[in-house]
Design a protein around this motif. Structure first.
Motif, PDB file in Angstrom:
ATOM      1  N   ILE A 125     -10.930  23.165 -14.440  1.00 58.51           N
ATOM      2  CA  ILE A 125     -10.322  22.012 -13.801  1.00 58.51           C
ATOM      3  C   ILE A 125     -11.154  21.493 -12.623  1.00 58.51           C
ATOM      4  CG2 ILE A 125      -8.683  22.621 -11.972  1.00 58.51           C
ATOM      5  CD1 ILE A 125      -6.553  21.606 -14.044  1.00 58.51           C
ATOM      6  N   ILE A 126     -11.761  22.388 -11.869  1.00 58.13           N
ATOM      7  CA  ILE A 126     -12.564  21.959 -10.720  1.00 58.13           C
ATOM      8  C   ILE A 126     -13.836  21.220 -11.169  1.00 58.13           C
ATOM      9  CG2 ILE A 126     -13.815  22.748  -8.653  1.00 58.13           C
ATOM     10  CD1 ILE A 126     -10.923  23.318  -8.242  1.00 58.13           C
ATOM     11  N   ILE A 130     -14.861  17.131 -10.712  1.00 60.71           N
ATOM     12  CA  ILE A 130     -16.092  16.620 -10.094  1.00 60.71           C
ATOM     13  C   ILE A 130     -16.842  15.718 -11.070  1.00 60.71           C
ATOM     14  CG2 ILE A 130     -18.320  17.329  -9.118  1.00 60.71           C
ATOM     15  CD1 ILE A 130     -16.867  19.946  -8.237  1.00 60.71           C
ATOM     16  N   PHE A 131     -16.885  16.163 -12.317  1.00 59.35           N
ATOM     17  CA  PHE A 131     -17.546  15.415 -13.385  1.00 59.35           C
ATOM     18  C   PHE A 131     -16.903  14.032 -13.563  1.00 59.35           C
ATOM     19  CE2 PHE A 131     -17.958  14.539 -17.990  1.00 59.35           C
ATOM     20  CZ  PHE A 131     -19.320  14.706 -18.175  1.00 59.35           C
TER      21      PHE A 131
ATOM     22  N   LEU B  21     -20.317  17.642 -28.951  1.00 59.26           N
ATOM     23  CA  LEU B  21     -20.432  16.928 -27.675  1.00 59.26           C
ATOM     24  C   LEU B  21     -19.360  17.397 -26.693  1.00 59.26           C
ATOM     25  CD1 LEU B  21     -21.128  13.264 -28.816  1.00 59.26           C
ATOM     26  CD2 LEU B  21     -22.690  14.848 -27.673  1.00 59.26           C
ATOM     27  N   GLY B  22     -18.138  17.463 -27.176  1.00 56.86           N
ATOM     28  CA  GLY B  22     -17.029  17.878 -26.315  1.00 56.86           C
ATOM     29  C   GLY B  22     -17.240  19.268 -25.779  1.00 56.86           C
ATOM     30  N   GLN B  27     -16.843  21.539 -21.831  1.00 55.67           N
ATOM     31  CA  GLN B  27     -16.473  22.947 -21.735  1.00 55.67           C
ATOM     32  C   GLN B  27     -17.616  23.818 -21.223  1.00 55.67           C
ATOM     33  OE1 GLN B  27     -14.743  23.127 -25.659  1.00 55.67           O
ATOM     34  NE2 GLN B  27     -12.697  23.250 -24.837  1.00 55.67           N
ATOM     35  N   LEU B  28     -18.770  23.751 -21.917  1.00 52.81           N
ATOM     36  CA  LEU B  28     -19.856  24.651 -21.525  1.00 52.81           C
ATOM     37  C   LEU B  28     -20.465  24.257 -20.183  1.00 52.81           C
ATOM     38  CD1 LEU B  28     -21.312  27.134 -22.541  1.00 52.81           C
ATOM     39  CD2 LEU B  28     -23.075  25.656 -23.485  1.00 52.81           C
ATOM     40  N   VAL B  29     -20.841  22.985 -20.059  1.00 50.34           N
ATOM     41  CA  VAL B  29     -21.458  22.539 -18.804  1.00 50.34           C
ATOM     42  C   VAL B  29     -20.496  22.731 -17.613  1.00 50.34           C
ATOM     43  CG1 VAL B  29     -22.366  20.536 -17.570  1.00 50.34           C
ATOM     44  CG2 VAL B  29     -23.120  20.999 -19.895  1.00 50.34           C
ATOM     45  N   PRO B  30     -19.218  22.345 -17.734  1.00 50.69           N
ATOM     46  CA  PRO B  30     -18.299  22.610 -16.621  1.00 50.69           C
ATOM     47  C   PRO B  30     -18.193  24.085 -16.279  1.00 50.69           C
ATOM     48  CG  PRO B  30     -17.293  21.046 -18.104  1.00 50.69           C
ATOM     49  CD  PRO B  30     -18.562  21.505 -18.765  1.00 50.69           C
TER      50      PRO B  30
END
Lengths: 280, 294
Positions: A125-126, A130-131, B21-22, B27-30
């Motif tokens: 969520i954090i 930010i994204f 892409l999702g 998911q991965l990048v976050p």
């Protein structure tokens, strides 16, 4: 022996009925409370109001004055409907890819997708906030619709996969012989057979998005864009302690769409849960 | 050559592209960037400043963190087993040849679709007020109910009841599982003179054990992240007795905008959930039985 069976069966029925009452009583009480004065809400236990007070719905509907529940409801639909549609499209496409094609790393990618079912969303969520902030998507519904478009909820993809696997491959093969490409096969042949599964995806995503609270709380800031969940919470905060029946009335408004959908489509909920839960 | 071509159909990638892409972007990048943020001091304004393990050290030194972690673990250990036990018992009752099974199934499932909503949390607040309807009913049978939401001993339990109330979806899974147990097993056991209880322990429970595992893991993951009821009903109080981890994370991240610190908090939670679920999976070898078909 027979007598004992009869006895145990009647005990079962009594238990089931008692439990049903306990489970549903709060909801029915809520409906009654919308027509009660404050004294009656806290003074009596019955469901039916003795001195019914009307007008809680009308008064509560006004919301904050500037933004009422018409706005909140419309916002909820603006948020939920695109999310539901995108979820159906993306989960059908991805599930079709996984269940009907063979390509390198397929097994690995499928396991990866399944494992995200267990990824706690709160961990993301954090960084996601930010994204989305950097993209300028805050205070819009894009943080809900874009993840839906990108099949981020593996639950739905998995549900569709399970369903596609139940459809005989001969269907595809005979269409292929007739010269259909894979997309035509999906749209013309398989989709008409998937109606039940697609409907399950729709009802689940509708209810979940409708009820979503944490994420709308984080991503949606202006009151003019509040969906019902936030609108209700706002009414509760600013509503004076004297308007309990109004808050009950608006709680009913807030849960009415999912409840109605549930009543109409309960069969699909049951099927949806049964297909995804098994085979694990 | 031709054979290989037939074997692989790269069009599949095109169909799963949305998910790829999702997965990468959302998911991965976050996940990785939150790990990076967790080593930084980042307040939303300005750029993240590397501070090493300071955020983690801060958490482990904070009494609030330990309190919240304790509350959350208590919550999970109370709500999850209670919910699953409930779901199992009701499913067993319903799996007898009960008339009107559809009616009961529908009714019991209804709370599951409402449970997470704000409206239900609001309702709970009213039901469990000191002079609310629950205590009113209790006093009818001569019990003086506690101040459910005002007392640190009872508040967490009351919030947990929202979760237990939603036992419907676990129940549906158990019902589906019960249907899959072949009748012949029970018949064979009857011939061997097995009584009802013995049949339950030797046939029903082992056959359902994979579903118990699935429910346990999924419900645990959800319970660790619980937010709405505690936020709406008690705001974490009284005396932080319902200050679930999700609330602390929300406060740090979106009230105080300590993005670095709350990223560290979320990674700690991630590791805890992972530890709990993998322990459950690890232990499952000794108690989960898969049918011979798998």
């Amino acid at each position: 022996m027979r007598k004992r069976k009869l006895l145990s069966l009647s005990v079962s029925y009594i238990l089931l009925i008692l439990l049903a009452i306990v489970m549903i009583y709060p909801l029915i009480w809520m409906v009654g409370a919308a027509f009660k004065s404050n004294e009656e809400i806290f003074g009596t236990l019955g469901i039916l109001p003795k001195n019914p007070v009307y007008g809680a719905f009308k008064a509560g509907w006004k919301g904050t004055g500037q933004y009422g529940f018409s706005t909140f409801l419309i916002n909820s639909f603006k948020l939920v409907i695109p999310t539901v549609i995108f979820t159906v499209i993306s989960s059908v496409l991805v599930a079709y890819g996984f269940s009907r094609f063979n390509f390198p790393l397929k097994k690995f990618l499928f396991m990866l997708m399944l494992s995200t079912l267990m990824l706690p969303s709160i961990v993301l969520i954090i960084p996601r906030y930010i994204f989305f902030k950097n993209f300028g998507w805050l205070d819009s519904y894009l943080p809900f619709t874009i993840p839906a478009l990108l099949a981020c909820n593996s639950f739905f993809t998995y549900m569709m996969c399970q369903f596609f696997r139940g459809l005989p491959l001969e269907l595809d093969e005979s269409a292929k012989i007739d010269g259909c490409n894979s997309f035509i096969i999906l749209v013309r042949i398989l989709l008409p057979l998937c109606k039940a599964a697609i409907f399950s995806v729709m009802v689940f995503q509708f209810v979940w998005t409708w009820n979503n609270f944490l994420e709308v709380l984080i991503y949606v800031n202006s009151i003019s864009k509040y969906p019902v969940a936030l609108g209700l919470r706002l009414t509760m905060d600013i509503g004076s302690e004297f308007d309990w029946n109004q808050i009950m009335a608006m709680s009913i408004v807030a849960i009415a769409p999912p409840v109605l959908l549930f009543i109409v489509a309960q069969k699909y909920f049951v099927e949806g849960i049964a297909t995804t839960g098994m085979k694990n | 050559m031709k054979r290989i071509k037939q074997k692989y159909n790269y069009a599949g990638y095109l169909y799963i592209l949305p998910w790829i892409l999702g997965f990468l972007l959302l998911q991965l990048v976050p996940l990785i960037s939150s790990l990076w943020y967790s080593f930084t001091d980042y307040q939303m304004i300005g750029t993240p400043k590397f501070v090493g393990l300071a955020n983690y050290a801060k958490a482990f030194k904070s009494p609030e963190f330990w309190k919240s972690l304790k509350v959350t673990c208590l919550y999970v250990l109370m709500a999850v087993p209670l919910k699953i036990a409930f779901a199992l018992v009701i499913a067993l009752i319903l799996s007898q040849k009960i008339k009107g099974i559809n009616f009961f199934r529908t009714l019991y499932y209804l709370p599951s679709i409402l449970g997470g909503s704000v409206a239900i949390s609001v309702l709970w607040k009213y039901l469990f007020m000191k002079n609310g309807i629950v205590n009113g009913l209790l006093s009818k049978i001569g019990i003086t109910g506690p101040d459910w939401l005002g007392s640190p001993t009872w508040a967490l339990f009351t919030v947990g009841l929202v979760t237990v109330w939603q036992f419907g979806s676990s129940m549906l899974l158990f019902l589906a599982g019960l249907k899959n147990i072949p009748e012949s097993l029970y018949e064979a056991a009857s011939l061997d003179g097995a009584k009802t209880l013995r049949k339950f322990w030797s046939i029903t429970l082992p056959s359902l054990s994979p579903i118990v595992l699935f429910n346990l893991v999924m419900q645990m993951i959800n319970a660790f992240q619980e937010f709405t009821p505690a936020y709406v009903i008690t705001q974490g109080g009284p005396l932080k007795s319902t200050y679930l981890y999700g609330l602390m994370l929300y406060d740090q991240g979106f009230k105080f905008f300590k993005m670095g610190y709350s990223s560290a908090l979320s990674w700690i939670l991630f590791v805890i959930i992972l530890a709990f679920t993998s322990t459950t999976f690890g232990s499952s070898q000794s108690w989960v039985h898969y049918g011979d078909e798998s």
